[in-house]
Write a protein that holds these residues in place. Structure first.
Motif, PDB file in Angstrom:
ATOM      1  N   UNK A 250     -36.970  52.235  12.068  1.00 31.00           N
ATOM      2  CA  UNK A 250     -38.121  53.012  12.531  1.00 31.00           C
ATOM      3  C   UNK A 250     -38.819  52.240  13.657  1.00 31.00           C
ATOM      4  N   UNK A 251     -39.043  52.908  14.774  1.00 36.39           N
ATOM      5  CA  UNK A 251     -39.639  52.246  15.939  1.00 36.39           C
ATOM      6  C   UNK A 251     -41.139  52.463  16.069  1.00 36.39           C
TER       7      UNK A 251
ATOM      8  N   UNK B 256     -42.301  43.918  18.108  1.00 40.30           N
ATOM      9  CA  UNK B 256     -43.118  45.126  18.137  1.00 40.30           C
ATOM     10  C   UNK B 256     -44.473  44.833  18.772  1.00 40.30           C
ATOM     11  N   UNK B 257     -45.005  45.844  19.445  1.00 35.87           N
ATOM     12  CA  UNK B 257     -46.391  45.773  19.876  1.00 35.87           C
ATOM     13  C   UNK B 257     -47.248  46.342  18.761  1.00 35.87           C
TER      14      UNK B 257
ATOM     15  N   UNK C 284     -42.283  50.091  19.196  1.00 39.70           N
ATOM     16  CA  UNK C 284     -41.213  49.349  19.865  1.00 39.70           C
ATOM     17  C   UNK C 284     -40.536  50.298  20.852  1.00 39.70           C
ATOM     18  N   UNK C 285     -41.107  50.416  22.048  1.00 35.47           N
ATOM     19  CA  UNK C 285     -40.577  51.320  23.062  1.00 35.47           C
ATOM     20  C   UNK C 285     -41.591  52.390  23.421  1.00 35.47           C
ATOM     21  N   UNK C 286     -41.095  53.463  24.009  1.00 32.14           N
ATOM     22  CA  UNK C 286     -41.952  54.564  24.473  1.00 32.14           C
ATOM     23  C   UNK C 286     -41.809  55.743  23.518  1.00 32.14           C
ATOM     24  N   UNK C 287     -42.844  55.987  22.717  1.00 32.94           N
ATOM     25  CA  UNK C 287     -42.770  57.063  21.721  1.00 32.94           C
ATOM     26  C   UNK C 287     -42.642  58.431  22.384  1.00 32.94           C
ATOM     27  N   UNK C 288     -43.386  58.659  23.477  1.00 31.13           N
ATOM     28  CA  UNK C 288     -43.311  59.950  24.172  1.00 31.13           C
ATOM     29  C   UNK C 288     -41.909  60.186  24.727  1.00 31.13           C
TER      30      UNK C 288
END
Length: 198
Positions: free
Chosen positions: A27-28, A52-53, A69-73
């Motif tokens: 899960x990110x 993770x941020x 961790x990355x771009x959710x959008x």
């Protein structure tokens, strides 16, 4: 939408273990809700160690610790694109508000069932063309309109004859599709390999 994990009332290391389980599961994006600052600090350390941020918000002594961790959008957009089914090289021409000849109520039910079946199929038409009495389907048949919205969301072009809407006084009742004209509808028929009339 990211997952929310309620760890309020749980002492460390439980919130950290719950968060690590999500990370190990791939899960990110998720949020852990806690009610003490020690848990916030330990969750922040976990996030940093796992790449993770973390963003923390507090409301009345409760903390939301959001892991990303990355771009959710971007992930959401990609998921929508990947879920889109391919459009076929065919069109449906709808020239009446029912399917078949006979009982009108049955005919309206059949057209709802037909559009539902198309919306659930693996092969979508490139377009659906509505003329004459057929313009009543995207304007007056609410259930059929819902199935049409599903098809439109997947890229199916819904062309509705504007002159026909005017004739039946339905200009303000179009809930799905776009107003079109004879020229555009004929051109659409020309570019596909098959037109099915119902």
């Amino acid at each position: 939408m990211s997952k929310i994990i309620d760890a309020r009332g749980k002492n460390c290391p439980m919130p950290v273990i719950m968060a690590k389980k999500e990370i190990d599961g791939g899960v990110k994006f998720f949020t852990v809700q806690v009610d003490n600052k020690i848990a916030v600090e330990n969750l922040s350390k976990l996030a940093s160690s796992q790449g993770f941020e973390v963003k923390v918000t507090e409301v009345n002594g409760n903390f939301d610790v959001r892991f990303s961790n990355g771009c959710e959008e971007c992930e959401e957009i990609l998921a929508k694109v990947e879920n889109k089914k391919p459009l076929g090289d065919w069109s449906i021409f709808v020239n009446k508000s029912t399917i078949g000849v006979g009982n009108e109520e049955l005919g309206q039910t059949l057209i709802k069932m037909f559009l539902y079946t198309i919306s659930e199929s693996e092969d979508y038409p490139k377009s659906i063309l509505f003329m004459n009495d057929g313009v009543k389907v995207p304007t007056l048949n609410k259930q059929a309109a819902e199935h049409l919205k599903e098809l439109e969301n997947h890229g199916v072009d819904l062309l509705v004859c504007g002159a026909c809407l005017n004739f039946y006084g339905l200009e303000d009742k179009l809930s799905v599709g776009r107003v079109s004209n004879m020229y555009e509808i004929v051109e659409e028929m020309k570019v596909v390999s098959k037109v099915i009339t119902i």
